[in-house]
Design a protein around this motif. Sequence first.
Motif, PDB file in Angstrom:
ATOM      1  N   ILE A 116      14.084  -9.493   5.506  1.00 12.00           N
ATOM      2  CA  ILE A 116      12.794  -9.281   4.894  1.00 12.00           C
ATOM      3  C   ILE A 116      12.125  -8.242   5.804  1.00 12.00           C
ATOM      4  N   VAL A 117      11.583  -7.199   5.042  1.00 16.09           N
ATOM      5  CA  VAL A 117      10.805  -5.955   5.572  1.00 16.09           C
ATOM      6  C   VAL A 117       9.508  -5.800   5.112  1.00 16.09           C
ATOM      7  N   PHE A 118       8.628  -6.087   6.196  1.00 15.43           N
ATOM      8  CA  PHE A 118       7.056  -6.311   5.985  1.00 15.43           C
ATOM      9  C   PHE A 118       6.420  -4.891   5.993  1.00 15.43           C
ATOM     10  N   PRO A 119       5.607  -4.679   5.415  1.00 14.57           N
ATOM     11  CA  PRO A 119       4.717  -3.311   5.765  1.00 14.57           C
ATOM     12  C   PRO A 119       4.184  -3.487   7.124  1.00 14.57           C
ATOM     13  N   GLU A 120       4.318  -2.058   7.554  1.00 13.79           N
ATOM     14  CA  GLU A 120       4.045  -1.784   9.206  1.00 13.79           C
ATOM     15  C   GLU A 120       2.903  -2.223   9.745  1.00 13.79           C
ATOM     16  N   ASP A 121       1.679  -2.219   8.407  1.00 15.66           N
ATOM     17  CA  ASP A 121       0.452  -2.461   9.199  1.00 15.66           C
ATOM     18  C   ASP A 121      -0.136  -3.880   9.346  1.00 15.66           C
ATOM     19  N   HIS A 203       4.677  -9.148  -2.218  1.00 14.65           N
ATOM     20  CA  HIS A 203       5.511  -8.188  -2.954  1.00 14.65           C
ATOM     21  C   HIS A 203       5.555  -6.844  -2.456  1.00 14.65           C
ATOM     22  N   GLU A 204       4.879  -6.409  -1.330  1.00 15.72           N
ATOM     23  CA  GLU A 204       4.943  -5.208  -0.847  1.00 15.72           C
ATOM     24  C   GLU A 204       6.293  -5.121   0.092  1.00 15.72           C
ATOM     25  N   GLU A 205       6.398  -6.565   0.226  1.00 17.09           N
ATOM     26  CA  GLU A 205       7.831  -6.660   1.400  1.00 17.09           C
ATOM     27  C   GLU A 205       8.952  -6.268   0.323  1.00 17.09           C
ATOM     28  N   THR A 206      10.208  -5.847   1.237  1.00 15.11           N
ATOM     29  CA  THR A 206      11.352  -5.928   0.614  1.00 15.11           C
ATOM     30  C   THR A 206      12.405  -7.226   0.979  1.00 15.11           C
TER      31      THR A 206
END
Length: 233
Positions: A116-121, A203-206
């Motif tokens: 799971i890749v989250f937004p960096e901020d 849902h901004e994550e992948t």
Amino acid sequence: MKKQIIFSKDGRLRFVGHLDMMRTMQRAMTRAGIKLSYSQGFNPHPHMSFASPLALGASGENEIMEIRIENEMSDREIFENLSRELPNGLHVKAVRTIPDTQSAIMSLVKVNEYRIVFPEDLPMKAILDQLLSQDAIMLKKLGKVKGRKQLIDVDVKPLIHQVVWEDDHTLLLQCEGGSETNLKPELLLTKMYQEAGCEERQHEETICRTRMFGRSEEGLVDYSDYRLWECHE
């Protein structure tokens, strides 16, 4: 003859639901000359099953499906013919023949692994670390009460087996994924975004399912590992 196929699903195909996915595979197999066998009875259906349906929007690196076929085809023939007929976003990675008596893969898979890749901020690592430090992580989850499905409060902490952060915004999560006991990562993510105070950004994550495991007396069995199969990419 029973075959097991490992494939990947990504790109725009992430937004194809499970039923449409089954239809896509069935049509591709027809074009590839793979003759599926069918069940008997009033409403026959093809002998084709998946280890576990993917959530809409998630990709899969090593998805597993099983089929029974009526015509004689080698693993290599199925690999090459099916590879030519699949749309962009679906890719065959390995094919093998398995015994007809082997248990269905959907009954063997017990644990799923996701990247799971989250937004960096967003401080999602700190949020999850804080949740895991608690005695329980209570979520609303569909369950049965007196035979009826309804939302119930469930402690999902025991369903989380391993958490590894590849960096501050990339999570490798292993959790229960069997047909009886499972944790959908979207439920945990909902809780994390709530705790972060930014529910509108979910849902901004992948999400990508990377592997599927069974259990044995020695520990986890990686059913996605096809490196020793005779026919693979």
